[in-house]
Design an enzyme around this catalytic site. Structure first.
Site, PDB file in Angstrom:
ATOM      1  CE  LYS A 191       3.478  72.545  49.402  1.00 49.08           C
ATOM      2  NZ  LYS A 191       4.256  73.425  50.297  1.00 49.08           N
ATOM      3  N   GLY A 244       4.403  64.272  55.710  1.00 48.12           N
ATOM      4  CA  GLY A 244       3.855  65.358  56.515  1.00 48.12           C
ATOM      5  C   GLY A 244       2.866  64.794  57.513  1.00 48.12           C
ATOM      6  CB  SER A 245       0.410  66.429  59.661  1.00 49.57           C
ATOM      7  OG  SER A 245      -0.373  67.091  58.700  1.00 49.57           O
ATOM      8  CB  THR A 246      -2.040  61.727  60.238  1.00 46.31           C
ATOM      9  OG1 THR A 246      -0.910  60.892  60.524  1.00 46.31           O
ATOM     10  CG2 THR A 246      -3.251  60.849  59.983  1.00 46.31           C
ATOM     11  CB  THR A 248      -1.445  67.363  55.263  1.00 44.78           C
ATOM     12  OG1 THR A 248      -1.452  68.404  56.234  1.00 44.78           O
ATOM     13  CG2 THR A 248      -1.317  67.970  53.894  1.00 44.78           C
ATOM     14  N   GLY A 249      -2.174  64.233  54.989  1.00 41.57           N
ATOM     15  CA  GLY A 249      -2.169  62.994  54.207  1.00 41.57           C
ATOM     16  C   GLY A 249      -3.583  62.588  53.799  1.00 41.57           C
ATOM     17  CD  GLU A 267       7.052  57.112  54.296  1.00 42.84           C
ATOM     18  OE1 GLU A 267       7.087  56.926  55.527  1.00 42.84           O
ATOM     19  OE2 GLU A 267       7.259  56.214  53.463  1.00 42.84           O
ATOM     20  CB  CYS A 302       7.955  61.323  61.503  1.00 44.65           C
ATOM     21  SG  CYS A 302       9.370  60.640  60.652  1.00 44.65           S
ATOM     22  CD  GLU A 401       3.610  63.659  64.619  1.00 42.92           C
ATOM     23  OE1 GLU A 401       2.790  64.235  63.896  1.00 42.92           O
ATOM     24  OE2 GLU A 401       4.560  62.992  64.172  1.00 42.92           O
TER      25      GLU A 401
END
Ligand code: NAD
Length: 499
Positions: A191, A244-246, A248-249, A267, A302, A401
């Site tokens: 995706k 992606g972002s933390t 969303t992780g 990541e 990143c 970030e």
């Protein structure tokens, strides 16, 4: 390498055919519900095209196709050498079409054509070729049992992998996952970001020619809350690999717990400290590295060196050099091969970066350079490279970030102090330091809590070394042979040899 001029790239973009559909079971198909997403060019805010907006039912079909392909053995049953040859063939096809890929990245992300062509594409090509060439050189294990038994430890593919990836390096971030996952015998559903699906869809168009069977590789463009969540919660996905972002992780870990406990590899974000000691071997080189470290890919990186720590004795001297380097970098038309910094990916991200610039000023940081939106007449989302002198670690431009060309610079006095500053972050992705003292180089690099440390350089890397972070920057590693650990499980088989 001489690059074609802007007129050439403009002409090519006019002739480009843009992918528009999802890729499921070897075919390009519309989303079942008929929904589409507008795909924009951030350099002009023009709509480039519309792409299928996949929902849960589309995800179900793609996962089913991947599952059937996996269980049939059409891919997992091939020898490692055969699978490797398909990846090497894929690398050659991307090389053949590299101008088209580079153009898709530049038009869709806003990054300079020189960067797409000279970095993103060669790195993606190398990724497929490298895993393709490596996989038939890896052996499994035989355990040191007694003579009455044979125990083998073999690497087995996991099955169906879902990869959810971001917009900053759409093809490369996806490739770091696709290549090791496929070469290990898995099938995959990718995706891409809803902002930048074009290059991964173009990749799909090469699968048949590379000899990769239908169902092995699928692409489901769509939004995070719909398509991304459906993959995260899917009971038949064995592993979710994410960049992606933390924030969303963290959701993907929750989705895993709420569904089938699929493996989750993350990541995530970063706020890399970049440290210049007063015994820096080459201040000019370090200043250029600091400038590139925050402006490359518009700062949407990143591992961007977004916190710069300069030792007090050289602070002003270094900042003069840095300012000269930064002033030489002006945002420009991404299709112009001379451009070194392009447009921010969309209006929302641009406003987020501008809000941080405003907060830096409101919180007392001193604006040294930049700070403005620029090239407004183009309609595009350009921001000047921005540098702040900061007196406090407590500012949000120092801790958060930003994902844009905004550099927070702080001074420090001692080694202990700067190690404490550098490690005072929820992130632990990259870190850089400049020193002539070998002992200090080793000492400090060991003490920095980061997955990647650069000494007397910044960003240097290649496919042979692992890439990833500690703390809230994530888990697991992309690149190198270690990435195969994410997409394989160890199986122990104990053979009783007693007569
Ligand atoms: P993002 O987290 O917003 O989105 C990443 C992907 O997750 C996209 O495909 C998106 O559609 C999907 N997603 C978003 N919300 C979701 C949800 N609720 N459920 C399921 N899926 C969802 O990140 P981004 O803005 O696309 O990318 C920027 C971030 O990526 C930065 O934080 C950057 O540091 C990080 N990044 C990390 C690395 C690394 O290797 N560590 C590399 C590149 C980018």
């Amino acid at each position: 390498m001489t690059l074609h001029n802007a007129a050439y790239w403009k002409q090519k973009s006019a002739e480009l055919s843009l992918p528009a559909q999802a890729f499921v079971n070897g075919k390009f198909v519309p989303a079942l519900g008929g929904r589409v997403l507008p795909i924009m060019n951030p350099a002009s805010a023009a709509v480039l095209t519309h792409v299928a907006d996949c929902q849960k039912e589309d995800i179900d079909l793609a996962v089913q196709a991947a599952r059937q392909a996996f269980e049939s053995g059409v891919w997992s049953g091939k020898s490692p050498r055969e699978r490797g040859q398909c990846l090497v063939a894929l690398a050659a096809l991307i090389e053949r079409d590299k101008e088209e890929f580079a153009l898709l990245e530049t038009l869709n992300v806003g990054k300079p054509i020189a960067e797409s062509l000279l970095f993103d594409l060669p790195e993606a090509i190398k990724t497929y070729a490298w895993y393709g060439e490596a996989i038939d050189k890896i052996y499994d294990e035989i355990a040191p049992t007694g003579a009455n038994a044979l125990a083998t430890v073999t690497r087995e593919p996991l099955g169906v992998i879902a990869a959810v990836v971001p917009w900053n390096y759409p093809l490369l971030m996806a490739s770091w996952k696709i290549a090791p996952a496929l070469v290990a015998g898995n099938c995959i559903v990718v995706k891409p970001s809803e902002l930048t699906p074009l290059s991964v869809l173009k990749l799909a168009s090469l699968m048949e020619e590379a000899g990769i069977p239908p169902g092995v590789f699928n692409v489901v463009p769509g939004t995070g809350p719909e398509a991304g969540q459906a993959l995260g919660l899917h009971p038949d996905v064995d592993c979710l690999t994410f960049t992606g972002s933390t924030a969303t992780g963290k959701r993907f870990m929750e989705y895993s717990g709420q569904s089938n406990l699929k493996r989750v590899w993350l990541e995530c974000g970063g706020k890399s400290p970049h440290i210049v000691f007063d015994d820096c071997p080459d201040l000019d080189k370090a200043a250029l590295a600091a400038a590139v470290g925050i402006t490359s890919n518009q700062g949407e990186v990143c591992i961007a060196g977004s916190r710069l720590y300069v030792q007090s004795g050289i602070y002003e001297q270094f900042m003069e050099k840095l300012s000269a380097c930064i002033q030489a970098i002006r945002p420009g038309d991404p299709l112009d091969p001379e451009t070194t910094m392009g447009a921010i990916v969309d209006e929302r991200q641009m406003n987020k970066v501008l809000d941080y610039i405003e907060s830096g000023q409101a919180q007392g940081a001193r604006l040294r350079l930049g700070g403005q939106r620029t090239r407004v007449d183009t309609g595009g989302y350009y921001i000047e490279p921005t540098v702040f002198d900061c007196d406090s670690e407590a500012l949000s431009i120092v801790s958060d970030e930003i994902f844009g060309p905004v550099l927070a610079v702080l001074r420090f006095d001692t080694e202990e102090q700067v190690i404490a500053y550098a490690n005072d972050s929820i992130y632990g992705l990259g870190a850089g330091l400049w020193t002539s003292n070998l002992g200090r180089a080793h000492r400090v690099s060991r003490k920095l809590r980061a997955g990647l440390v650069w000494v007397n350089c910044f960003f240097d890397s290649d496919i042979t070394v692992p890439f990833g972070g500690v703390k809230q920057s994530g888990s697991g590693r992309d690149k190198s042979l270690h990435a195969l650990d994410k997409y394989t499980d160890l199986k122990t088989s104990w053979f009783n040899l007693e007569p």
